[in-house]
Design an enzyme around this catalytic site. Structure first.
Site, PDB file in Angstrom:
ATOM      1  N   HIS A  60      27.872  48.110  39.816  1.00 46.40           N
ATOM      2  CA  HIS A  60      28.820  47.025  40.089  1.00 46.40           C
ATOM      3  C   HIS A  60      28.024  45.735  40.235  1.00 46.40           C
ATOM      4  O   HIS A  60      27.167  45.624  41.114  1.00 46.40           O
ATOM      5  CB  HIS A  60      29.636  47.292  41.350  1.00 46.40           C
ATOM      6  CG  HIS A  60      30.670  46.225  41.620  1.00 46.40           C
ATOM      7  ND1 HIS A  60      31.953  46.294  41.121  1.00 46.40           N
ATOM      8  CD2 HIS A  60      30.587  45.059  42.314  1.00 46.40           C
ATOM      9  CE1 HIS A  60      32.620  45.216  41.503  1.00 46.40           C
ATOM     10  NE2 HIS A  60      31.817  44.460  42.225  1.00 46.40           N
ATOM     11  N   CYS A  61      28.306  44.779  39.382  1.00 44.89           N
ATOM     12  CA  CYS A  61      27.559  43.511  39.369  1.00 44.89           C
ATOM     13  C   CYS A  61      28.350  42.452  40.125  1.00 44.89           C
ATOM     14  O   CYS A  61      29.463  42.088  39.729  1.00 44.89           O
ATOM     15  CB  CYS A  61      27.305  43.067  37.931  1.00 44.89           C
ATOM     16  SG  CYS A  61      26.389  41.510  37.817  1.00 44.89           S
ATOM     17  N   GLY A  62      27.761  41.956  41.208  1.00 43.97           N
ATOM     18  CA  GLY A  62      28.431  40.920  41.984  1.00 43.97           C
ATOM     19  C   GLY A  62      28.480  39.581  41.271  1.00 43.97           C
ATOM     20  O   GLY A  62      29.354  38.757  41.552  1.00 43.97           O
ATOM     21  N   ASN A  89      31.444  39.923  39.346  1.00 45.13           N
ATOM     22  CA  ASN A  89      32.523  40.471  40.171  1.00 45.13           C
ATOM     23  C   ASN A  89      33.275  41.559  39.418  1.00 45.13           C
ATOM     24  O   ASN A  89      34.510  41.618  39.426  1.00 45.13           O
ATOM     25  CB  ASN A  89      33.475  39.358  40.607  1.00 45.13           C
ATOM     26  CG  ASN A  89      34.394  39.795  41.737  1.00 45.13           C
ATOM     27  OD1 ASN A  89      34.056  40.670  42.523  1.00 45.13           O
ATOM     28  ND2 ASN A  89      35.570  39.188  41.813  1.00 45.13           N
ATOM     29  N   ASN A  90      32.518  42.426  38.770  1.00 39.41           N
ATOM     30  CA  ASN A  90      33.130  43.457  37.947  1.00 39.41           C
ATOM     31  C   ASN A  90      32.147  44.610  37.792  1.00 39.41           C
ATOM     32  O   ASN A  90      30.931  44.424  37.924  1.00 39.41           O
ATOM     33  CB  ASN A  90      33.484  42.895  36.571  1.00 39.41           C
ATOM     34  CG  ASN A  90      34.446  43.779  35.809  1.00 39.41           C
ATOM     35  OD1 ASN A  90      34.954  44.773  36.332  1.00 39.41           O
ATOM     36  ND2 ASN A  90      34.709  43.428  34.554  1.00 39.41           N
TER      37      ASN A  90
END
Length: 432
Positions: free
Chosen positions: A217-219, A222-223
């Site tokens: 999950h890549c902040g 945001n996805n």
């Protein structure tokens, strides 16, 4: 020809120079040494973040640095909060962590957009105004702007794209494409989604859904990064790397042209070892001092772009290597955890065997000890990667996920591969 001491109004660098023949005698700092140390530390941090959890690096400074960067400061912060505010402060910290890290949050997206916009404004103010010159033409203003726009478009695409949410209507398709391997991904049902979980998938607590071929999950976007948007995420990383490389090159060429226009390359430097004057461009340390003195902000912009580009390039190469080997970031994490559990189980079994042998008062012969050692190595060995389909097919799965799923759905009753069948013994070793 008299010498006098002068200090730069911009950076305060003090040097002795001759007003008549424009010869620099000495400087007060070695900027090149500082840059080398700076990039050496940056490279070490990159290696620690990417490979700090590797079993082969456990107990090394790399794994220790990984622990410091990712865990130690969190534990220290919790200790300080407990000592200063008690359990009430700890609950507040947990709430803030949950809001920022365990829920959909656009904070990092906004931070990225602000940094990107501010950097573009700095280039307009301090780099583009130096164009055109001898080393950089004026068209770089338009090509640089185009690179920024492309990167922004890929950022929006990666942020809004579907990573591969598993629903009751498509769960069977993903199970057919990624069957359970019995080791890293045993057959199970998601306790939250109440769906059979395909292999290589994971329930993301932030997104609140199971993701096919979950990577992480890549902040920043945001996805989640999964089967359907990994290609967009790679394109976003590549665009950032290209933009950073282009920005560094443009900054160097713009400053070089400006320095040549000012006649700085015609200056001479007194070499105390040779006791002669040499051109300034043959003394990188002295030249770097002068560049920083004349253009501190463009130098700072270029160094930030260079460091950012190195970090992004390292992560992009890491992702490319994982894809080539048929793995994901989450799978590497799970394999490291499984290897650790197998190693602990083997160590516990060996300790029990040694205790039993000592209680009986007999010593095992050398052949038995060698056999025991060989058996211990076999117990800690992980099964082959069941999802490695070869270099071409691994990249085909990432770049064309829709066609990959169509190809897998044509063979719904395909028997599991030999690697899948061999991979089902690792979980049994731990439970045994």
């Amino acid at each position: 020809c008299l010498l006098r001491e002068s200090a730069c109004d911009c950076c305060g660098i003090t040097s002795n120079w001759c007003k008549a023949c424009k010869t620099v005698v000495q400087g007060c700092m070695d900027f090149v040494t500082f840059v080398c140390i700076y990039f050496g530390i940056t490279a070490f941090v990159i290696v620690a973040l990417l490979f700090g959890e590797s079993p082969s690096l456990q107990g090394t400074p790399v794994s220790f640095a990984k622990w410091i960067i990712t865990e130690a400061w969190v534990d220290a912060l919790e200790w300080v909060v407990v000592k200063t505010s008690g359990q009430r402060g700890l609950r507040a910290l947990d709430t803030a962590t949950e809001v920022c890290c365990e829920r959909p949050n656009p904070v990092l997206q906004i931070a990225y957009l602000l940094m990107y916009s501010f950097g573009y404004w700095l280039y307009w103010e301090y780099i583009f105004k130096l164009l055109p010159n001898h080393y950089a033409a004026e068209y770089h203003v338009f090509t640089g702007t185009a690179a920024v726009c492309v990167t922004f478009m890929l950022f929006v695409l990666a942020s809004l794209s579907d990573p591969g949410h598993i629903t009751p209507s498509n769960a069977h398709t993903y199970i057919t494409a990624h069957p359970s391997d019995g080791s890293l991904f045993p057959p199970k049902q998601c306790s939250t989604c109440k769906l059979a979980r395909p292999g290589r998938s994971k329930h993301c607590n932030v997104c609140g859904s199971c993701i096919a071929r979950f990577d992480h999950h890549c902040g920043w976007i945001n996805n989640c990064v999964g089967l359907h948007n990994m290609r967009y995420f790679l394109a976003f990383l590549l665009a950032n790397c290209v933009t950073c490389a282009y920005g560094v090159t443009l900054a160097v060429r713009a400053m070089a042209g400006e320095l040549q226009g000012r006649g700085l390359f015609e200056l001479s430097v007194y070499d105390p070892r040779l006791k002669v004057k040499v051109p300034l461009y043959r003394q990188p340390a002295r030249l770097a001092e002068w560049v920083v003195a004349y253009y501190p902000i463009p130098v700072a912009i270029g160094m930030f772009m260079l460091v950012s580009g190195l970090l992004l390039a390292a992560f992009l190469i890491y992702q490319a290597v994982l894809i080539s080997r048929g793995r994901t970031t989450y799978e590497v994490f799970k394999r490291n955890q499984l290897h650790k559990q197998l190693k602990e189980a083997a160590a516990a079994a060996e300790a029990v065997a040694q205790t039993a042998a000592r209680s009986q008062g007999n010593r095992r012969p050398l052949t038995q000890r060698l056999q025991r050692l060989s058996s211990s190595k076999q117990q800690t060995a992980l099964s082959p990667n069941a999802y490695d389909r070869g270099l071409f097919r691994n990249w085909f799965e990432v770049l064309f996920p829709e066609r990959f799923l169509q190809h897998c759905s044509r063979k719904p009753n395909q028997a599991p591969s030999k690697q899948l069948r061999r991979g089902k013994g690792a979980a049994a070793k731990i439970s045994g």
